[in-house]
Write a protein that holds these residues in place. Sequence first.
Motif: not given
Length: 737
Positions: A154-155, A416, A423-424, A426, A432-433, A444-445, A455
């Motif tokens: 993911s990402g 978001n 960034q996301r 959550e 941070q993604s 971090c996410c 991250c």
Amino acid sequence: MARWCRCFLISLVLCLAACARGNVDPNQPLDGDAGFFDIPKEDVPESLCGTQGQLCCTGEACVQGLLCRDRVCVASPGCGGERQPCCANFACGAGFVCTAGQCLVSASCGGAGQPCCVNALCGAGFRCEAGLCAAVPACGGDGQACCEGNVCESGFACNASTCRPRVRCGAEAQACCASSPACEGALSCQAGQCARAPTACGALGQGCCPGNLCAAAGALCCNGTCVNPANDSRHCARCNAPCAAGASCANAACVAPPCGGEAQACCASSTPCGAGLRCNTSNRCARPSETCRAGTGVCLTAAECCDALSCRAAPATLACCREAGGSCTASPQCCGVMACEAGRCACRRSSETCTASRDCCAGLGCEQGVCRVAQCSLAEAAACAAGAEAPGCCLAGRSCVDGRCCASTGAACARNEGCCGAQRCESGRCCQSASGRCAANADCCAGLSCQSGLCRTAPCTLGEASSCTPGAAAPGCCASPRGCSAVAGVNRCCATPGGLCTGPTGCCGSARCEAGRCCAPTGQGCDSARPCCSGSTCQSGTCVAATSTCALGEAAACASGATAPNCCADARACADVVGTPRCCRNTGGACTTSLGCCASLLCVSGRCQAPASCGLAEAAVCTVGSSAPNCCGDGRACRDVVGTNRCCRDLGGACTTSLGCCGALLCRDGSCQSATPCALPEAALCTPGASAPGCCAEGRSCADVVGDTRCCRGVGGACVGSYGCCGSLICLSGTCQ
């Protein structure tokens, strides 16, 4: 945009409907032929099928570690373990294969290089390729190869067979979006990249062009602005040469102001103005008017008032009045409810009454008849302008970045778009993604940890013999190369035969720890990578109890797999020694001759050791042709450096001093370069392998950047714009990411 969203919702409904029928396979991409819109495999929601608690996919399939029971994917503790019945679809836990309906450690299949077991099954960490079990290479992470089907974590997205961070479009210095609008806010699409319109420069009153240049004839660049030194009273004849108060600049010379004439300043004498003129409240000579109204006179418009007075409520009736700071002799001459203090109309302070915002002092506004501090009003993700004053500014806790109100790492958020940069949002906070900058894991996410300021995907952290849960996600999983398997009835992080160990609970199942390695007991499978425990020998892939004592001594010629007495004694292995199988020991083993040391090891001081390596460091004086350890290490050559043979590198080699560069090369920015330095700056077009000065300066590489070869830096390198970052990297906060 609305049409796209409508299409996406329709496709999602169809996907969910298909899931209910068990027709969606998460290991296959969705495509138009199946009745769905094209969706990348990594974007398919895990909730469709195959995950815990969801319907099984086609063929009663579930993700690894789950079993299909009554059409639902569940964990089943009653099967899949060592000597337990095989689960549905011949499934077994990590390290076991289904043999005659029972999960066992296979002696002849499922291991590295062995044939695949029934139904093309292999042990944990291996997969069936061309009928043989091969190790599954790491894939899907940042910089790693794409997994099967071009899948990444993911990402990340698969780019040229390598997983790279996804690039968001539309922001400054990022690629233009394919849909409208192509760029965010006031940005526009220029050469495929979102950028601000170039600022005009060089004309009088505009900023100076690069190099402090001005386009206007005779103009000078003073304090970053183009001015005319012939008539600018702040820069008369030269920069920062202001004229005295009241004087003006004419023909590059300061001239005292004239006074007494019509519209001129009043003179400081007993006769301030010329004939027929009078000195008005603005200290200017003007003709008396029979039609304009003086202060406190009733009016309808400001044009009716003398001396540039305002026409507004003072305090209730419209009258000619003076604004804050205007000269006065009585309060009725002041607009609104302002009072005359010390000969000037005084502005209203915080919490004092007012009729309009012009009554209030700077920074205040008239709200419901009271002067109050102006408040910022822009909410999360609202369009904004950097540096705007209240109320057109972002509410507390947010900043205006890239044209929208957003929050920094750790701040509260609802979506978001309310978080700055990439960034996301959550669990109600900005995080941070992948590849985002961080100071702690909390920045971090989910699923990421802070590693070297960025991250990254969290690594497994459980060490040997730690209690574990099969299938657990990082960081609560066993660190490679150990797996989670049963040890004396308890799930622990353990190694299979051949793996390293320090104690009895570090080996899986019935394997034992001998001399720092796990070994297979009698009756278990064995090969060159899975040794048998003492008292057993490996015969036809199975550990068999020795019927007599092995008799072959150190360095004796031997045959792999031979039984007693024709096998190696004293725990020596039968392995290659300079092209011949001999009884030998590995690193650290006792020896009397190098023929008793396996492979290329040598017998030094009674122990098998690796051959001596070259030990001379950078710039060390050396002798051409010397053998180890008196030769140059780390790939350096023994060559002439300013008249002396030294350990050095050629053009482009890493260095810390010019004495570490061969010939007349010099050490610049950590690499050996020619005496003429490379001169190409960031983002300049370049030719790979070019010599100075036509090569990239300051340690940059000449690599592909959006189809051109430019001077650029890799991940983590300093940058000014995204054209200074190699490949598909982008420049965020001055760093290539």
